[in-house]
Design an enzyme around this catalytic site. Structure first.
Site, PDB file in Angstrom:
ATOM      1  CD  GLU A  48      -2.180   1.175   2.995  1.00  0.00           C
ATOM      2  OE1 GLU A  48      -1.472   0.893   4.169  1.00  0.00           O
ATOM      3  OE2 GLU A  48      -3.561   1.499   3.010  1.00  0.00           O
ATOM      4  CG  ASN A 108      -4.788   4.021   0.651  1.00  0.00           C
ATOM      5  OD1 ASN A 108      -4.031   3.488  -0.322  1.00  0.00           O
ATOM      6  ND2 ASN A 108      -4.654   3.880   1.950  1.00  0.00           N
ATOM      7  CE  LYS A 125      -7.088   1.167   4.025  1.00  0.00           C
ATOM      8  NZ  LYS A 125      -5.977   1.410   4.726  1.00  0.00           N
ATOM      9  CD  GLU A 144      -5.145   4.560   5.796  1.00  0.00           C
ATOM     10  OE1 GLU A 144      -5.767   4.233   4.921  1.00  0.00           O
ATOM     11  OE2 GLU A 144      -4.513   3.769   6.568  1.00  0.00           O
ATOM     12  CB  CYS A 170      -3.829  -1.631   4.604  1.00  0.00           C
ATOM     13  SG  CYS A 170      -3.028  -1.735   6.190  1.00  0.00           S
ATOM     14  CG  ASN A 195       2.243   1.557   4.555  1.00  0.00           C
ATOM     15  OD1 ASN A 195       3.355   1.794   4.489  1.00  0.00           O
ATOM     16  ND2 ASN A 195       1.458   1.376   3.449  1.00  0.00           N
TER      17      ASN A 195
HETATM   18  N1  CDV Z   1      -2.958   1.278   6.673  1.00  0.00           N
HETATM   19  C1  CDV Z   1      -3.761   0.640   7.503  1.00  0.00           C
HETATM   20  O1  CDV Z   1      -4.809   0.442   7.117  1.00  0.00           O
HETATM   21  N2  CDV Z   1      -3.212   0.345   8.726  1.00  0.00           N
HETATM   22  C2  CDV Z   1      -4.230  -0.274   9.692  1.00  0.00           C
HETATM   23  C3  CDV Z   1      -3.582   0.042  10.974  1.00  0.00           C
HETATM   24  C4  CDV Z   1      -4.143   1.344  11.437  1.00  0.00           C
HETATM   25  C5  CDV Z   1      -4.437  -0.754  12.162  1.00  0.00           C
HETATM   26  C6  CDV Z   1      -4.095  -1.921   9.587  1.00  0.00           C
HETATM   27  O2  CDV Z   1      -5.043  -2.306   9.686  1.00  0.00           O
HETATM   28  O3  CDV Z   1      -2.883  -2.355   9.472  1.00  0.00           O
END
Ligand code: CDV
Length: 316
Positions: A48, A108, A125, A144, A170, A195
């Protein structure tokens, strides 16, 4: 059952510092794409927001400061080499980046590119984590919800490269709904970039639990939704903030078949047999035979526990 071999590679990125240029990030991606192709991969999955540091950790109010993290076109002059290399080597890829649309919307986003270097799919996203306000006193932010709009194109699966490939990003990997919507479109492989900060700014979560919930989410999702999962993280210390590694390739049995060992740029590879998912779909998870959607109405009627749609306060 006939085997359906498909070489999957995951290319984990080590940290990208705020001062690192797009060109240096892209050069690292190209090098890993070459390695993935040499291993026999048909597709390589990148993380990501793979072109910059994980900027949602910074509170920024100046629009120009925010915009410099976003891509106004894809391919762009700086990313064109990724597409050219993909075409030359005959390897597809998944790439996450911050998208600024021509009419000013920010998402995103990830794209799916086939082995001819052509964009065949885009995902914006949907499950945006974090907050939109400035959490003064926290070691870093997770903004975000400030910098991105909720994705407006849904979850999709694309028939490409002799497979049905889905995408998410993510935080989506923690939500059952993501996977089921992809599974019901017959996803053979789902690519997910992430991330994940090792520190939880909301409560003192032990780091090993952070990794545990990441892996268990992917393993359970792969098994219950009869799909291969290729998960690529950005890892290591970015501007003093640690992102965990743990990039993996998971089979539809829920087994981790490849996992990174470092917090650096690292390619892992697995020669997947997509037919394994077909086997599960014919028996234990024959959805058409066993699912009972008439009993699942609450999933689309309610957002939170006990309240009708949209009434839950945001706890973050
Ligand atoms: N970039 C993300 O979506 N990170 C989230 C963190 C904030 C928990 C994740 O689910 O990994």
């Amino acid at each position: 059952m006939m085997k359906r071999p498909f070489g999957i590679a995951v290319a984990q990125l080590g940290p990208i510092q705020p001062s690192d240029s797009r060109a240096s990030a892209v050069a690292r991606l190209v090098e890993m794409m070459r390695e993935a192709a040499s291993l026999g991969a048909r597709m390589v999955v990148f993380p990501e927001l793979a072109l910059t540091t994980f900027f949602p950790r910074y509170w920024m109010s100046d629009e120009d400061a925010i915009e410099r993290y976003f891509e106004k076109s894809m391919p762009s002059a700086q990313t064109q080499i990724l597409f050219d290399t993909s075409k030359n080597l005959g390897i597809g890829f998944y790439l996450g980046y911050a998208e600024l649309t021509t009419d000013g919307h920010r998402f995103n986003t990830s794209i799916l590119v086939d082995q001819t270097g052509k964009i065949v799919g885009r995902y914006r996203k949907i499950h945006l984590p974090g907050h939109a306000d400035h959490k003064v006193g926290k070691p870093f932010q997770h903004l975000e919800k400030k910098y991105f709009e909720v994705g407006n194109e849904g979850f999709h699966v694309w028939q490409t490269m002799d497979a049905r490939i889905g995408m998410c990003l993510c935080n989506d990997r923690r939500w059952t709904e993501t996977w089921r919507v992809l599974a019901l479109q017959g996803a053979d492989i789902v690519a997910v970039g992430y991330n994940t900060p090792s520190v939880n700014i909301h409560w003192p979560e032990p780091p090993h639990l952070r990794m545990h919930s990441h892996l268990i989410s992917l393993q359970a999702a792969a098994y219950q939704n009869t799909t291969w999962i290729a998960a690529a993280g950005k890892a290591g210390l970015e501007d003093g903030c640690h992102l965990f590694a743990g990039s993996v390739i998971v089979s539809p049995a829920g087994e981790i078949l490849a996992q990174t060992q470092s917090e650096d740029d690292e390619v892992i590879y697995c020669k997947a047999d997509l037919a394994l998912a077909d086997t599960f779909r014919q028996h234990i998870f024959n959805y058409g035979a066993h699912r009972r959607p008439e009993h699942y109405r609450l999933i689309t009627e309610r957002t939170g526990v006990g309240d009708p749609l949209g009434k839950e306060p945001d706890p973050s």
